[in-house]
Design a protein around this motif. Structure first.
Motif, PDB file in Angstrom:
ATOM      1  N   LEU A  24      34.413  38.170  49.000  1.00 37.19           N
ATOM      2  CA  LEU A  24      35.146  38.750  47.866  1.00 37.19           C
ATOM      3  C   LEU A  24      36.353  39.566  48.319  1.00 37.19           C
ATOM      4  O   LEU A  24      37.369  39.619  47.631  1.00 37.19           O
ATOM      5  CB  LEU A  24      34.208  39.662  47.064  1.00 37.19           C
ATOM      6  CG  LEU A  24      33.282  38.957  46.097  1.00 37.19           C
ATOM      7  CD1 LEU A  24      32.405  39.977  45.391  1.00 37.19           C
ATOM      8  CD2 LEU A  24      34.075  38.154  45.081  1.00 37.19           C
ATOM      9  N   ASP A  32      35.075  31.448  44.027  1.00 37.28           N
ATOM     10  CA  ASP A  32      34.263  31.147  42.859  1.00 37.28           C
ATOM     11  C   ASP A  32      32.794  31.407  43.199  1.00 37.28           C
ATOM     12  O   ASP A  32      32.464  31.826  44.320  1.00 37.28           O
ATOM     13  CB  ASP A  32      34.496  29.708  42.383  1.00 37.28           C
ATOM     14  CG  ASP A  32      34.097  28.687  43.424  1.00 37.28           C
ATOM     15  OD1 ASP A  32      33.351  29.020  44.373  1.00 37.28           O
ATOM     16  OD2 ASP A  32      34.529  27.535  43.302  1.00 37.28           O
ATOM     17  N   PHE A  33      31.919  31.170  42.231  1.00 36.69           N
ATOM     18  CA  PHE A  33      30.504  31.458  42.426  1.00 36.69           C
ATOM     19  C   PHE A  33      29.944  30.745  43.653  1.00 36.69           C
ATOM     20  O   PHE A  33      29.222  31.330  44.445  1.00 36.69           O
ATOM     21  CB  PHE A  33      29.694  31.044  41.180  1.00 36.69           C
ATOM     22  CG  PHE A  33      29.743  32.064  40.101  1.00 36.69           C
ATOM     23  CD1 PHE A  33      28.793  33.079  40.044  1.00 36.69           C
ATOM     24  CD2 PHE A  33      30.753  32.038  39.149  1.00 36.69           C
ATOM     25  CE1 PHE A  33      28.839  34.048  39.051  1.00 36.69           C
ATOM     26  CE2 PHE A  33      30.818  32.996  38.152  1.00 36.69           C
ATOM     27  CZ  PHE A  33      29.864  34.003  38.099  1.00 36.69           C
ATOM     28  N   VAL A  36      31.077  32.332  47.048  1.00 36.38           N
ATOM     29  CA  VAL A  36      30.463  33.618  47.323  1.00 36.38           C
ATOM     30  C   VAL A  36      28.998  33.422  47.713  1.00 36.38           C
ATOM     31  O   VAL A  36      28.511  34.012  48.681  1.00 36.38           O
ATOM     32  CB  VAL A  36      30.608  34.562  46.109  1.00 36.38           C
ATOM     33  CG1 VAL A  36      29.802  35.838  46.324  1.00 36.38           C
ATOM     34  CG2 VAL A  36      32.071  34.880  45.879  1.00 36.38           C
ATOM     35  N   ILE A  80      27.339  39.819  42.751  1.00 36.15           N
ATOM     36  CA  ILE A  80      28.187  39.518  41.598  1.00 36.15           C
ATOM     37  C   ILE A  80      27.849  40.425  40.408  1.00 36.15           C
ATOM     38  O   ILE A  80      28.667  40.598  39.520  1.00 36.15           O
ATOM     39  CB  ILE A  80      28.121  38.029  41.181  1.00 36.15           C
ATOM     40  CG1 ILE A  80      26.702  37.633  40.772  1.00 36.15           C
ATOM     41  CG2 ILE A  80      28.622  37.132  42.303  1.00 36.15           C
ATOM     42  CD1 ILE A  80      26.640  36.236  40.178  1.00 36.15           C
TER      43      ILE A  80
ATOM     44  N   LYS B 201      36.025  32.174  38.680  1.00 35.30           N
ATOM     45  CA  LYS B 201      36.399  32.961  39.857  1.00 35.30           C
ATOM     46  C   LYS B 201      35.773  34.342  39.737  1.00 35.30           C
ATOM     47  O   LYS B 201      35.514  34.826  38.641  1.00 35.30           O
ATOM     48  CB  LYS B 201      37.920  33.128  39.932  1.00 35.30           C
ATOM     49  CG  LYS B 201      38.692  31.831  39.974  1.00 35.30           C
ATOM     50  CD  LYS B 201      38.741  31.269  41.362  1.00 35.30           C
ATOM     51  CE  LYS B 201      39.530  29.964  41.400  1.00 35.30           C
ATOM     52  NZ  LYS B 201      38.736  28.834  40.873  1.00 35.30           N
ATOM     53  N   ILE B 202      35.550  34.939  40.872  1.00 32.06           N
ATOM     54  CA  ILE B 202      35.012  36.295  40.881  1.00 32.06           C
ATOM     55  C   ILE B 202      36.063  37.206  41.491  1.00 32.06           C
ATOM     56  O   ILE B 202      36.584  36.921  42.581  1.00 32.06           O
ATOM     57  CB  ILE B 202      33.718  36.369  41.716  1.00 32.06           C
ATOM     58  CG1 ILE B 202      32.713  35.348  41.201  1.00 32.06           C
ATOM     59  CG2 ILE B 202      33.135  37.771  41.673  1.00 32.06           C
ATOM     60  CD1 ILE B 202      31.465  35.251  42.056  1.00 32.06           C
ATOM     61  N   TYR B 203      36.438  38.246  40.784  1.00 33.17           N
ATOM     62  CA  TYR B 203      37.401  39.183  41.346  1.00 33.17           C
ATOM     63  C   TYR B 203      36.706  40.493  41.644  1.00 33.17           C
ATOM     64  O   TYR B 203      35.846  40.940  40.905  1.00 33.17           O
ATOM     65  CB  TYR B 203      38.563  39.424  40.382  1.00 33.17           C
ATOM     66  CG  TYR B 203      39.398  38.193  40.209  1.00 33.17           C
ATOM     67  CD1 TYR B 203      40.390  37.878  41.132  1.00 33.17           C
ATOM     68  CD2 TYR B 203      39.160  37.319  39.148  1.00 33.17           C
ATOM     69  CE1 TYR B 203      41.142  36.722  40.997  1.00 33.17           C
ATOM     70  CE2 TYR B 203      39.905  36.166  39.008  1.00 33.17           C
ATOM     71  CZ  TYR B 203      40.900  35.871  39.935  1.00 33.17           C
ATOM     72  OH  TYR B 203      41.628  34.733  39.807  1.00 33.17           O
TER      73      TYR B 203
END
Lengths: 207, 207, 207
Positions: A24, A32-33, A36, A80, B201-203
């Motif tokens: 991250l 994206d998931f 990660v 997350i 997406k993960i920010y």
């Protein structure tokens, strides 16, 4: 369930968290998931898997025991779910991560010795168990692995494994030995970070 | 010779072609015959080899069966012989490649289950079989692997492997199950490319 | 102790030296003792270890025989002790390194054949034994591996392994065969460097 097993699973969760957070934090990629999750997975199982395939020690733990995969999944969900909290707790996560490295080192050394490995190879494989998940993660992320950049890190593992094997030869009880050796890895690592200790650099002489 | 075996060899040829073409397309390097061959080879056998050494499933296919190596050689000869045509047929090559990924995923999952692996590990190893050749290729080429960059890719494999294991538990016949699961991987992948689908997406939150 | 074993240990020392020197020469990183040792270690054992885990040929040499680790340690001590001299002797180190590659190739091919491998796989695994330590080293250093950049290198190994298997099929005595095949690898490699020979490049046609 013995307490050491629970400790090991906790270590896997922490490794998965630190791997997922590392993904991250590379803001230049948009993770994206899957990325990660997979980065956490590789970080958590990479070192132990490499140790086991080098030893021919089958079946590899996460292939045999699905609790290992659940431990990684918990780490992923935490990352997350509460990344902000984890980042605030960075200091505590670092501490857990360091304890995880200590446990993996001694566990890896012990597993290697049980396979009739020579003691020097057992020391190296103990270190590999603890740090190679991170090395594979960094390499896949196209970065020079942290073991080539950071303060004393792999060396703390080598030292802890060396002490573990020595105390074992002296007939110290297994529990006491594990406690001392893991603590040594943790203390050396903490001291290295706190006082910015690193090994002497080597410079090439100009010819 | 059963048709599934021929299909598998065809998949290997297509993987070798897509690997060799990927090497050629990196114009910043000047690839010679060896580089192009070796890149195709790694792409074709990397995932299955990693699966087998993780499982301790020896002998590894290309070491046992030289037809696998011939299939790669055919892919190499086609790539250096008719690159212009292959590039024009890019759409068709993509389709074949996707079918190859679907087949490898389900085959890898099946092989893993046969080794008494837990089902979650089998799903992961099915995905590894299909995509890790490309991951190793990209890493050697000093690039961030496509699985961290592209639209839904590895996720399609995970989904297909999950459905395969579920239908198996429901007692669906092997042939029907393989057909449905492979098709699922292919359709999800095609839909992802066509509609540019990617996972959320993960920010990182700013702390 | 047979002379071939001593030769092999000498080869490991030379590989460790060339790996450790390669780390030192990357001036953009500041290498410490651990990095230099570990780079030498990976270079020396990477290829043979990858060959053995692909074959399922356990135990891996450095895990079984601690002399291998001592040979690496000697290489490390020489590198940090007399780097200036080693760099002056660069030409001689190159020659030793090339002989090491020749020996590793033929040894790797022989070990593979002993595991009932198909001959084409044995050729590839012979080459992998000789060069993959360097490939892993370069990848960890975040560089495109030298085998994708240099003059004829891996190809010399493939050629030597091919000749070794052919002469063996013709019933030539093992000693003579090893001598001829190793010499071939060395001579091809020296000629390639001296005359800057490389395989034909392949360019993608503009479409």
């Amino acid at each position: 369930m013995n307490p050491f097993y629970l400790l090991e699973l906790a270590g896997i969760t922490v490794f998965a968290i630190s791997g997922a957070l590392a993904a991250l934090e590379r803001r230049e990629h948009h993770h994206d998931f899957f990325s990660v999750f997979f980065t956490g997975f590789i970080t958590a199982i990479g070192g132990g898997t490499l140790r086991d395939i080098t030893l021919g020690n089958y079946p590899v733990s996460w292939v045999r025991d699905q609790n290992v995969l659940w431990a990684i999944f918990v780490g992923f969900m935490l990352t997350i779910g509460i990344p902000r909290l984890l980042l605030k707790l960075r200091k505590e996560v670092f501490l857990f991560d360091t304890v995880g490295i200590g446990i993996y080192t001694i566990l890896g050394t012990k597993i290697s010795l049980a396979q009739n490995v020579n003691p020097f190879a057992a020391i190296i494989l103990g270190m590999v168990s603890a740090i190679f998940g991170g090395v594979i993660r960094d390499t896949l992320m196209n970065q020079v692995p942290f073991i080539f950049r950071k303060e004393i890190y792999a060396t703390a593992c080598l030292l802890g494994a060396f002490v573990y094997i020595s105390l074992r030869a002296w007939g110290i009880s297994e529990g006491m030995n594990a406690f001392v050796s893991v603590s040594l890895v943790v203390l050396v690592r903490i001291a290295a970070v706190k006082f910015k200790l690193s090994l002497p650099k080597i410079y090439l002489p100009k010819v």
